[in-house]
Structure formats: structure tokens, C-alpha cells
Design an enzyme around this catalytic site. Structure first.
Site, mmCIF file in Angstrom:
data_model
loop_
_atom_site.group_PDB
_atom_site.id
_atom_site.type_symbol
_atom_site.label_atom_id
_atom_site.label_comp_id
_atom_site.label_asym_id
_atom_site.label_seq_id
_atom_site.Cartn_x
_atom_site.Cartn_y
_atom_site.Cartn_z
ATOM 1 N N SER A 107 0.922 -1.296 0.053
ATOM 2 C CA SER A 107 -0.036 -0.063 0.021
ATOM 3 C C SER A 107 0.689 1.160 0.138
ATOM 4 O O SER A 107 1.840 1.294 0.842
ATOM 5 C CB SER A 107 -0.823 -0.020 1.322
ATOM 6 N N TYR A 130 -2.237 5.473 -4.211
ATOM 7 C CA TYR A 130 -3.264 6.773 -3.917
ATOM 8 C C TYR A 130 -3.013 8.019 -4.509
ATOM 9 O O TYR A 130 -1.819 8.313 -4.363
ATOM 10 C CB TYR A 130 -3.682 6.826 -2.454
ATOM 11 N N THR A 156 -5.875 2.717 -6.728
ATOM 12 C CA THR A 156 -7.166 2.721 -6.413
ATOM 13 C C THR A 156 -7.935 3.810 -6.233
ATOM 14 O O THR A 156 -7.472 5.034 -6.158
ATOM 15 C CB THR A 156 -6.810 2.651 -4.513
ATOM 16 N N LYS A 252 -8.682 -0.402 -9.003
ATOM 17 C CA LYS A 252 -9.104 -1.273 -7.707
ATOM 18 C C LYS A 252 -10.146 -0.480 -7.203
ATOM 19 O O LYS A 252 -9.997 0.787 -7.094
ATOM 20 C CB LYS A 252 -8.129 -1.395 -6.883
ATOM 21 N N HIS A 276 -13.601 -1.616 -1.184
ATOM 22 C CA HIS A 276 -12.671 -1.297 -0.274
ATOM 23 C C HIS A 276 -13.070 -2.189 1.234
ATOM 24 O O HIS A 276 -12.617 -1.607 2.223
ATOM 25 C CB HIS A 276 -12.722 0.135 -0.101
HETATM 26 C C1 LIG Z 1 -6.951 -2.494 7.570
HETATM 27 C C2 LIG Z 1 -7.293 -2.106 6.091
HETATM 28 C C3 LIG Z 1 -6.525 -1.018 5.378
HETATM 29 C C4 LIG Z 1 -6.686 -1.193 4.089
HETATM 30 N N1 LIG Z 1 -5.909 -0.342 3.447
HETATM 31 C C5 LIG Z 1 -5.923 0.098 2.046
HETATM 32 C C6 LIG Z 1 -5.109 0.624 1.216
HETATM 33 O O1 LIG Z 1 -4.077 1.084 1.832
HETATM 34 N N2 LIG Z 1 -5.283 0.716 -0.081
HETATM 35 C C7 LIG Z 1 -6.099 0.072 -0.717
HETATM 36 O O2 LIG Z 1 -6.472 0.261 -2.021
HETATM 37 N N3 LIG Z 1 -7.046 -0.630 0.013
HETATM 38 C C8 LIG Z 1 -6.926 -0.836 1.258
HETATM 39 N N4 LIG Z 1 -7.935 -1.762 2.070
HETATM 40 C C9 LIG Z 1 -8.789 -2.169 1.246
HETATM 41 C C10 LIG Z 1 -8.297 -3.671 0.956
HETATM 42 O O3 LIG Z 1 -7.204 -3.588 -0.244
HETATM 43 C C11 LIG Z 1 -9.226 -4.726 0.247
HETATM 44 O O4 LIG Z 1 -9.796 -4.136 -0.654
HETATM 45 C C12 LIG Z 1 -10.231 -5.057 1.247
HETATM 46 O O5 LIG Z 1 -9.816 -5.594 2.378
HETATM 47 C C13 LIG Z 1 -10.992 -6.575 0.867
HETATM 48 O O6 LIG Z 1 -11.895 -6.979 1.612
HETATM 49 P P1 LIG Z 1 -11.652 -7.960 3.014
HETATM 50 O O7 LIG Z 1 -10.811 -7.420 3.996
HETATM 51 O O8 LIG Z 1 -12.961 -8.528 3.291
HETATM 52 O O9 LIG Z 1 -11.081 -9.080 2.345
HETATM 53 C C14 LIG Z 1 -7.618 -1.944 3.527
HETATM 54 C C15 LIG Z 1 -8.481 -2.779 3.943
HETATM 55 C C16 LIG Z 1 -8.340 -2.954 5.245
HETATM 56 C C17 LIG Z 1 -9.026 -4.023 6.237
#
Ligand SMILES: Cc1cc2nc3c(=O)[nH]c(=O)nc-3n(C[C@H](O)[C@H](O)[C@H](O)COP(=O)(O)O)c2cc1C
Length: 379
Positions: A107, A130, A156, A252, A276
Site C-alpha cells: 500500500s 493513492y 485505487t 481497484k 474497499h
Molecule cells: C485495514 C485495512 C487497510 C486497508 N488499506 C488499503 C489501502 O491502503 N489501499 C487500498 O487500496 N485498499 C486498502 N484496503 C482495502 C483492501 O485492499 C481490500 O480491498 C479489502 O480489505 C478487501 O476486503 P476483505 O478485507 O474483506 O478481504 C484496506 C483494508 C483494510 C481492512
């Protein structure tokens, strides 16, 4: 790790080991968490079709993703503050993914920087971008990802403004943790976590520290970040980024057929159907509900990946049955990381791989390419 039989075991273990503020940060969705819950509930509603006495010897979970061979149709999703779930979390998760033969995505908001991870691991990884208002910084990040030979850029597109997570406000989530009595007591009961963080290379946003002018301390960095998500972001910027990057691009955060149609025309190699992890628009449909219409509209033009609620190999099978090329795992691997560092992430991947393999056998398929709607039971 052998006694960890499923992702829920890893979750329970992570809950005991990771300070509340960071466990809640990973666990939560935005606002009333309707979409977060829908992600799971809608996956569970899809029932698999049990088949018998078909020859299912010689199965394989191998497939390709963006043209590269993978051991199973899974990648580790970008997770901000991953390195706060466990010291050096990004490096450990990346190593576990690479050893298991699947991609890891770093990330923008990671603790370990692009360069930290590059130096510590053997193979290229994906980088998630981002787009900040400071386009000079964005350009520099893309250059750094190129220099580190990242194999794909994951842009994203569902975070022009930030959804609110109530628990982060209540817990006073900051990096490093805000000095509140409550937090100090909590961290004091998690000494292994604290030691891991102290031994880790970094305790702040690795990609930003030292690269954002005049932003050397953590509080000013956090403020800078909060003001930097860009509500004016548009498809024009996607073109600009695609041009700067020049390599494989993944968009994404697409949940709508109309958006998917535009995405398919950008020249991106893949899109990720994602809300997300239920952390942005609360009240949006579950990712799995959005998947099939998007595949139908653009599946022949672009690889369609999926995330949101994946907690088992059965879930991967469900998403593939509805047309996904592969899934991304967010929380499932984060629980593994909190539970046991690299070994925990490796176990999370192994659990989902074994579940996928057995579920393929019990639905009568032997190859990933043969998974389609026929593995879903008529309801
Ligand atoms: C704690 C956390 C931090 C996240 N940080 C980012 C991020 O920095 N960039 C991003 O594109 N998505 C981020 N996401 C979304 C994840 O990439 C992903 O889309 C999502 O976790 C998928 O769902 P799941 O946790 O149920 O598998 C984050 C999700 C979580 C749970």
C-alpha cells in the site's frame, strides 16, 4: 500454526495479540457497517453444488494472473498500516506470499517503504497507488515503484474522500499510537507485539517520511495525508498515471457496470470489483453482488479480479464461479499476520488453498479454468 485450522482461528489469535486500536482498525467498516456485513452475508448465501463419483484425481489450483503463473487464484491486497499489525509486517507478508507463489501488493500507506520491501524480498511485488493532490509526490512514487521493478501498479479509485470508521475515532488511532492511558495499558498486555514493532525498521508511513517536504514528524504527516486525498480525481488522471507508469495497471475499487465499461477502455490489464472491504460507501452493494454483472459487461475485455469478504477457499471458488479471474485477500491475511507474523500469513494462504482444493474436488472440478456457474447449486 498447525493448530490454526481456519481463518477464524487466526482472527481470534490476532485479537489477543494485536493492540485493540490496530485490531479494530483492520476489522471495521465505515459508518453502520452495512456493506461490510453484506460482503460476508451475500457470499455465504451462495451455495455450492455437491457432485459425486467424478474423477477428481490430479487436481491443481494453479492458474495465471496478468499473464504470470500463480499457485492459486489469490493475491494479498494492499493494506495501509500493515506494519502496525506486526513489526515489519509488509516484508513478512510479502515473503509469505512469494514463497506461496502468489502476488503481494504494497500500500501507499504502508509502514515499510517500497525500498524497504524491495531490499528484503527476492522477487517483484505489486504497488498500490493513492493519488494525492500533490501530483509531484505521485509522480515520484510511480518513479520509485518503477525503480523497485514493481510488476504491477494497483490504482485505487474508490477513495477520493475518506469514509469514516467510528472505532478509529473512539480509539484515537494514530501512528505511532497516541499516548493515552487506555492505549498504554493495552500495549503493556501485548509485549510480543511491542517488541516486534520496536525491532521493526519503521514506525511511521515509510513511503511518505522524508519524501514529503517539511513533513518530518508523524503528526504533521498524518495531517498532510488527511488533506491530500483528492476529490477532483477523474478519468483524465488515470490516463496520466497509465502514461507515467507504462506497465501493467490494475484499477481497484469498481462496483458499477458503467464505471467498469469505462475502465475496460483505459488499457488497464485488470480491474478489481471492490468496495474497499466495506470501508468507504456504506449502503453500497456487497462486492459479490456487483461481480457477475461486471463480468458480463467487460469480462472479455479485461481481467476481472474480486475482493470483499473472502475468508476461505470456498469463497474463492464462489467468486471464480461468478466469473472472477482471482481474488484479493485483505483481512484474512492480516489476521494471520497479527497471529503469527510471516508464519501466520503463510498459514492463512495455506488454509485457503487447501479449502479451495477440497472444495474443487467436492464440486467435481480439477482445474481452475473449469470453474464456472455449474459449481453453484440451484436455489
Ligand atoms: C485495514 C485495512 C487497510 C486497508 N488499506 C488499503 C489501502 O491502503 N489501499 C487500498 O487500496 N485498499 C486498502 N484496503 C482495502 C483492501 O485492499 C481490500 O480491498 C479489502 O480489505 C478487501 O476486503 P476483505 O478485507 O474483506 O478481504 C484496506 C483494508 C483494510 C481492512
Amino acid at each position: 500454526m498447525r493448530t490454526m485450522t481456519c481463518i477464524e482461528d487466526l482472527r481470534q489469535s490476532a485479537r489477543r495479540k494485536v493492540p485493540r486500536m490496530f485490531f479494530d482498525y483492520a476489522e471495521s467498516g465505515s459508518y453502520a457497517q452495512e456493506t461490510l456485513r453484506a460482503n460476508r452475508a451475500d457470499l455465504e448465501r451462495i451455495k455450492l453444488r455437491q457432485r459425486i463419483l467424478l474423477d477428481v484425481a490430479g487436481r491443481s489450483t494453479q492458474t495465471t494472473l496478468l499473464g504470470d503463473k500463480v499457485a492459486l487464484p489469490l493475491a494479498l491486497a494492499p493494506i495501509g498500516l500493515c506494519g502496525m499489525q506486526h513489526g515489519d509486517g509488509e516484508i513478512l507478508a510479502c515473503r509469505a506470499a512469494q514463497q506461496a507463489g502468489i502476488p503481494f501488493c504494497l500500500s501507499t500507506m504502508s509502514i515499510g517503504s517500497i525500498e524497504d520491501v524491495e531490499q528484503a524480498v527476492g522477487k517483484p511485488f505489486w504497488f498500490q497507488l493513492y493519488v494525492m493532490k500533490d501530483r509531484g509526490f505521485v509522480r515520484a512514487l510511480i518513479e520509485r515503484a518503477k525503480a523497485a521493478k514493481c510488476s504491477a501498479l494497483v490504482l485505487t479509485v474508490d477513495l477520493q474522500v475518506l469514509g469514516q470508521r467510528h472505532s478509529d475515532i473512539r480509539n484515537g488511532l494514530t501512528v505511532p499510537p497516541e499516548v493515552r492511558i487506555k492505549n498504554i495499558i493495552d500495549i503493556a498486555t501485548k509485549p510480543a507485539w511491542a517488541l516486534g514493532i520496536l525491532r521493526g525498521r519503521r514506525r511511521t508511513f515509510g513511503n511518505l517520511a522524508g519524501h514529503v517536504r517539511g513533513m518530518d514528524n508523524v503528526n504533521s504527516l498524518s495531517q498532510w495525508i488527511a488533506g491530500q486525498f483528492d476529490p477532483a480525481l477523474s478519468w483524465k488522471d488515470v490516463e496520466w498515471i497509465a502514461g507515467l507508469w507504462g506497465g501493467k495497471l490494475i484499477l481497484k475499487g469498481i462496483l458499477d457496470v458503467e464505471d467498469a465499461r469505462i475502465a475496460a477502455k483505459t488499457g488497464a490489464a485488470a480491474l478489481v470489483v471492490s468496495n474497499h472491504g466495506g470501508r468507504q460507501l456504506d449502503g453500497a452493494p456487497s462486492s459479490i453482488a456487483a461481480l457477475a454483472p461486471i463480468v458480463e459487461a467487460v469480462g472479455s475485455a479485461i481481467e476481472v479480479l474480486f475482493d470483499g469478504g473472502v475468508r476461505s477457499g470456498q469463497d474463492i471458488l464462489r467468486a471464480l464461479a461468478l466469473g472472477a479471474r482471482a481474488c484479493l485477500s485483505g483481512r484474512a491475511y492480516i489476521y494471520g499476520l497479527g497471529a503469527g507474523g510471516q508464519a501466520g500469513v503463510a498459514r492463512a494462504i495455506e488454509i485457503m488453498k487447501n479449502e479451495l482444493d477440497v472444495s474443487m474436488a467436492l464440486t467435481g472440478v480439477t482445474r481452475i479454468a473449469d470453474i464456472n456457474r455449474s459449481v453453484i447449486a440451484a436455489m
